[in-house]
Design a protein around this motif. Structure first.
Motif, short mmCIF file in Angstrom:
data_model
loop_
_atom_site.label_atom_id
_atom_site.label_comp_id
_atom_site.label_asym_id
_atom_site.label_seq_id
_atom_site.Cartn_x
_atom_site.Cartn_y
_atom_site.Cartn_z
N GLY A 154 0.78 -1.23 0.00
CA GLY A 154 0.00 0.00 0.00
C GLY A 154 0.81 1.28 0.00
O GLY A 154 0.26 2.36 -0.21
N ARG A 155 2.11 1.20 0.22
CA ARG A 155 2.94 2.41 0.34
C ARG A 155 3.39 2.87 -1.04
O ARG A 155 4.24 2.24 -1.67
CB ARG A 155 4.15 2.14 1.23
N CYS A 156 2.83 3.96 -1.51
CA CYS A 156 3.20 4.49 -2.82
C CYS A 156 2.70 5.91 -2.98
O CYS A 156 1.89 6.40 -2.19
CB CYS A 156 2.66 3.60 -3.94
N ILE A 157 3.18 6.56 -4.02
CA ILE A 157 2.68 7.86 -4.45
C ILE A 157 1.89 7.64 -5.74
O ILE A 157 2.43 7.10 -6.71
CB ILE A 157 3.82 8.86 -4.70
N VAL A 158 0.64 8.01 -5.73
CA VAL A 158 -0.21 7.90 -6.92
C VAL A 158 -0.24 9.28 -7.58
O VAL A 158 -0.78 10.24 -7.03
CB VAL A 158 -1.63 7.45 -6.54
N ALA A 159 0.38 9.38 -8.75
CA ALA A 159 0.46 10.65 -9.48
C ALA A 159 -0.52 10.58 -10.65
O ALA A 159 -0.28 9.86 -11.62
CB ALA A 159 1.88 10.90 -9.98
N ALA A 160 -1.62 11.31 -10.55
CA ALA A 160 -2.72 11.14 -11.51
C ALA A 160 -2.94 12.38 -12.36
O ALA A 160 -2.80 13.52 -11.89
CB ALA A 160 -4.00 10.80 -10.75
N LYS A 161 -3.32 12.13 -13.59
CA LYS A 161 -3.84 13.20 -14.44
C LYS A 161 -5.11 13.75 -13.80
O LYS A 161 -5.87 13.01 -13.16
CB LYS A 161 -4.15 12.64 -15.83
N HIS A 162 -5.36 15.05 -13.99
CA HIS A 162 -6.52 15.69 -13.37
C HIS A 162 -7.30 16.43 -14.44
O HIS A 162 -6.88 17.47 -14.93
CB HIS A 162 -6.04 16.65 -12.28
N GLN A 163 -8.47 15.88 -14.81
CA GLN A 163 -9.29 16.48 -15.86
C GLN A 163 -10.65 16.92 -15.37
O GLN A 163 -11.33 17.69 -16.04
CB GLN A 163 -9.49 15.47 -17.01
N SER A 164 -11.08 16.44 -14.19
CA SER A 164 -12.48 16.58 -13.82
C SER A 164 -12.63 16.56 -12.30
O SER A 164 -11.78 16.04 -11.57
CB SER A 164 -13.27 15.41 -14.43
N ALA A 165 -13.76 17.11 -11.82
CA ALA A 165 -14.10 16.98 -10.41
C ALA A 165 -14.27 15.51 -10.04
O ALA A 165 -14.08 15.14 -8.86
CB ALA A 165 -15.39 17.75 -10.10
N TRP A 166 -14.59 14.68 -10.99
CA TRP A 166 -14.74 13.24 -10.77
C TRP A 166 -13.49 12.65 -10.15
O TRP A 166 -13.56 11.78 -9.28
CB TRP A 166 -15.05 12.57 -12.11
N ASP A 167 -12.32 13.12 -10.57
CA ASP A 167 -11.05 12.59 -10.09
C ASP A 167 -10.86 12.85 -8.60
O ASP A 167 -10.13 12.11 -7.93
CB ASP A 167 -9.87 13.22 -10.83
#
Length: 252
Positions: A70-83
């Motif tokens: 479980g130990r990680c950095i999740v780097a996500a694209k951000h396009q929407s309030a949904w995210d």
């Protein structure tokens, strides 16, 4: 029909949010895990309403790329309030790195603070980075998943902004893998848009970037993996750079 369904859904999900905000007040003094479960309930409610009322579904790919501990950095694209709420429904114990002002919002901000989301005061510069790293390190020690949007703001499908130094600071100072995340949520739930469109949002957890790389190499790798995968997901959904997709709805 799309307008009517969007209207009904917007009323429904906002009503659901108000109901949850009031219903969760007695949970504030209880252990953090209780509020975490409440956040998951709220998230799943919105996702269910979107499926029933708009025909908006989601598909998750690449969950095997998340570390088992479980130990990680999740780097996500951000396009929407949904995210901003989706990861509460799929990750075991996410902690978002977000603007400190959001923690001051009545009810919603209280609940985010109770689940120990990390609020950053961007105006304090280097001080904010030091605070973020310290808080993120504590969260990682608790085997939580750090969720950060490297661009720092929502970006329309097909566009890309420079990645902020926050993700580099986390990568350089925490001995954690970074899991890039590509998605195409903005095609269906666009930034500052009333309209919601039917279809399937795809969220793809990509191959992790191991710790220890040169920061410039890391940033180049992260940017290429996320942007290339997002472009592929957009094409799968029929998105074109001219501003409309193959099914006829506008790509805002």
């Amino acid at each position: 029909m799309t307008f009517l369904r969007s209207l009904l859904f917007n009323v429904a999900w906002l009503s659901w949010t108000v109901i949850c905000c009031l219903m969760f007040i007695p949970l504030l003094p209880l252990p953090k895990g209780v509020m975490k479960s409440a956040a998951r309930l709220w998230t799943r409610g919105i996702l269910t309403l979107a499926r029933w009322m708009v025909g908006l579904r989601y598909e998750i790919r690449g969950l095997e790329n998340l570390p088992a501990d479980g130990r990680c950095i999740v780097a996500a694209k951000h396009q929407s309030a949904w995210d901003t709420f989706f990861f509460h429904g799929v990750l075991a114990d996410p902690v978002y790195i977000l603007k400190k002002e959001l923690l001051r919002i009545p009810f919603v901000g209280w609940y985010m603070a109770r689940t120990q989301q990390i609020g950053i005061d961007r105006s304090t510069g280097a001080k904010a980075l030091k605070f973020m790293v310290r808080a993120a390190n504590q969260a990682a020690d608790e085997q939580r998943q750090l969720v950060i949007f490297p661009e720092g703001t929502r970006t329309p499908p097909g566009d890309s902004r420079p990645y902020k130094p926050g993700i580099t600071a986390l990568y350089g100072r925490l001995d954690l893998p970074v899991v890039p995340v590509a998605l195409n949520s903005g095609l269906f739930w666009a930034r500052q848009s009333f309209m919601k469109y039917p279809g399937t949002i795809v969220v793809e957890f990509l191959e992790p970037i191991p710790p220890g790389q040169d920061k410039r190499v890391f940033m180049k790798t992260l940017h290429e993996r996320i942007e290339d995968a997002c472009a592929r997901l957009n094409r799968e959904a029929g998105f074109t750079a001219t501003g409309a997709d193959a099914s006829g709805f506008p790509a805002e």
